[in-house]
Design a protein around this motif. Structure first.
Motif, PDB file in Angstrom:
ATOM      1  N   LEU A  83       0.824  -1.208   0.000  1.00  0.00           N
ATOM      2  CA  LEU A  83       0.000   0.000   0.000  1.00  0.00           C
ATOM      3  C   LEU A  83       0.860   1.261   0.000  1.00  0.00           C
ATOM      4  CD1 LEU A  83      -2.836   1.355   0.490  1.00  0.00           C
ATOM      5  CD2 LEU A  83      -2.292   1.180   2.908  1.00  0.00           C
ATOM      6  N   LEU A  84       1.988   1.198   0.645  1.00  0.00           N
ATOM      7  CA  LEU A  84       2.833   2.385   0.765  1.00  0.00           C
ATOM      8  C   LEU A  84       3.484   2.793  -0.553  1.00  0.00           C
ATOM      9  CD1 LEU A  84       4.557   1.565   4.157  1.00  0.00           C
ATOM     10  CD2 LEU A  84       2.607   3.063   3.746  1.00  0.00           C
ATOM     11  N   SER A  89      -4.675   7.894  -5.514  1.00  0.00           N
ATOM     12  CA  SER A  89      -5.796   7.966  -6.442  1.00  0.00           C
ATOM     13  C   SER A  89      -7.038   8.375  -5.672  1.00  0.00           C
ATOM     14  CB  SER A  89      -6.022   6.621  -7.134  1.00  0.00           C
ATOM     15  OG  SER A  89      -6.488   5.671  -6.207  1.00  0.00           O
ATOM     16  N   THR A  90      -8.141   8.526  -6.361  1.00  0.00           N
ATOM     17  CA  THR A  90      -9.366   8.958  -5.695  1.00  0.00           C
ATOM     18  C   THR A  90      -9.969   7.859  -4.829  1.00  0.00           C
ATOM     19  OG1 THR A  90     -10.657   8.338  -7.625  1.00  0.00           O
ATOM     20  CG2 THR A  90      -9.930  10.638  -7.479  1.00  0.00           C
ATOM     21  N   VAL A  91      -9.701   6.595  -5.140  1.00  0.00           N
ATOM     22  CA  VAL A  91     -10.229   5.496  -4.340  1.00  0.00           C
ATOM     23  C   VAL A  91      -9.261   5.058  -3.238  1.00  0.00           C
ATOM     24  CG1 VAL A  91     -11.694   4.590  -6.154  1.00  0.00           C
ATOM     25  CG2 VAL A  91      -9.373   3.743  -5.934  1.00  0.00           C
ATOM     26  N   VAL A  95     -10.794   2.091  -0.589  1.00  0.00           N
ATOM     27  CA  VAL A  95     -10.709   0.770  -1.195  1.00  0.00           C
ATOM     28  C   VAL A  95      -9.312   0.158  -1.085  1.00  0.00           C
ATOM     29  CG1 VAL A  95     -11.009  -0.500  -3.349  1.00  0.00           C
ATOM     30  CG2 VAL A  95     -12.588   1.318  -2.753  1.00  0.00           C
ATOM     31  N   MET A  96      -8.287   0.932  -1.332  1.00  0.00           N
ATOM     32  CA  MET A  96      -6.934   0.373  -1.376  1.00  0.00           C
ATOM     33  C   MET A  96      -6.468  -0.214  -0.044  1.00  0.00           C
ATOM     34  SD  MET A  96      -6.181   0.282  -4.447  1.00  0.00           S
ATOM     35  CE  MET A  96      -4.497  -0.243  -4.349  1.00  0.00           C
ATOM     36  N   PRO A  97      -6.741   0.410   1.107  1.00  0.00           N
ATOM     37  CA  PRO A  97      -6.333  -0.251   2.355  1.00  0.00           C
ATOM     38  C   PRO A  97      -7.029  -1.592   2.566  1.00  0.00           C
ATOM     39  CG  PRO A  97      -6.765   2.063   2.756  1.00  0.00           C
ATOM     40  CD  PRO A  97      -7.210   1.771   1.363  1.00  0.00           C
ATOM     41  N   ILE A 101      -4.977  -5.059   2.862  1.00  0.00           N
ATOM     42  CA  ILE A 101      -5.105  -5.911   4.051  1.00  0.00           C
ATOM     43  C   ILE A 101      -5.568  -7.307   3.654  1.00  0.00           C
ATOM     44  CG2 ILE A 101      -6.429  -6.223   6.180  1.00  0.00           C
ATOM     45  CD1 ILE A 101      -6.284  -3.111   6.441  1.00  0.00           C
ATOM     46  N   ALA A 102      -6.519  -7.410   2.734  1.00  0.00           N
ATOM     47  CA  ALA A 102      -6.990  -8.720   2.271  1.00  0.00           C
ATOM     48  C   ALA A 102      -5.880  -9.483   1.558  1.00  0.00           C
ATOM     49  CB  ALA A 102      -8.191  -8.545   1.352  1.00  0.00           C
ATOM     50  N   LEU A 103      -5.114  -8.779   0.727  1.00  0.00           N
ATOM     51  CA  LEU A 103      -3.988  -9.411   0.035  1.00  0.00           C
ATOM     52  C   LEU A 103      -2.931  -9.883   1.029  1.00  0.00           C
ATOM     53  CD1 LEU A 103      -2.460  -9.993  -2.689  1.00  0.00           C
ATOM     54  CD2 LEU A 103      -1.419  -7.756  -2.353  1.00  0.00           C
TER      55      LEU A 103
END
Length: 126
Positions: A83-84, A89-91, A95-97, A101-103
């Protein structure tokens, strides 16, 4: 008396078909436990609880200064730390965290399952 060759000719099922029939009769939880082990399943559960807790705290916090998302991120490190390095982006804030975390939880659970199977096997070859 039936011929042994006749019995062999009537057997049309392969081992993979028998395995898939056996697999389909078991519950998803049982199949997961067989593949990733009880420890991996417990880790996956803890990660899910931490993610739900962090989302609930973040949504309930009106000051937009909640650091609750750091806890599940660290619990699923190092794979979630991707993630770092992702661009903004706008999402990104929502969404990205969750995806990271799921990944991270999935990758770590696979590693825990592999280690559990290896330790359970001991010195015996496959």
């Amino acid at each position: 008396m039936p011929d042994a060759d006749a019995d062999a000719d009537t057997d049309t099922g392969s081992d993979s078909e028998v395995d898939s029939d056996y697999e389909s009769g078991r519950s998803v939880l049982r199949r997961l436990r067989d593949h990733i082990g009880a420890v991996g399943l417990a880790y996956l559960g803890v990660c899910a609880v931490l993610l739900v807790w962090a989302l609930a705290v973040t949504i309930g916090d009106s000051s937009d200064e909640s650091m609750a998302g750091v806890i599940p991120l660290l619990a699923t490190a190092p794979a979630s730390l991707v993630l770092l390095v992702l661009p903004d982006s706008t999402v990104m804030p929502v969404v990205m965290p969750v995806i990271a975390i799921a990944l991270g939880a999935a990758v770590n659970t696979a590693i825990i399952g592999w280690c559990t199977r290896t330790l359970r096997r001991g010195g015996r070859p496959d």
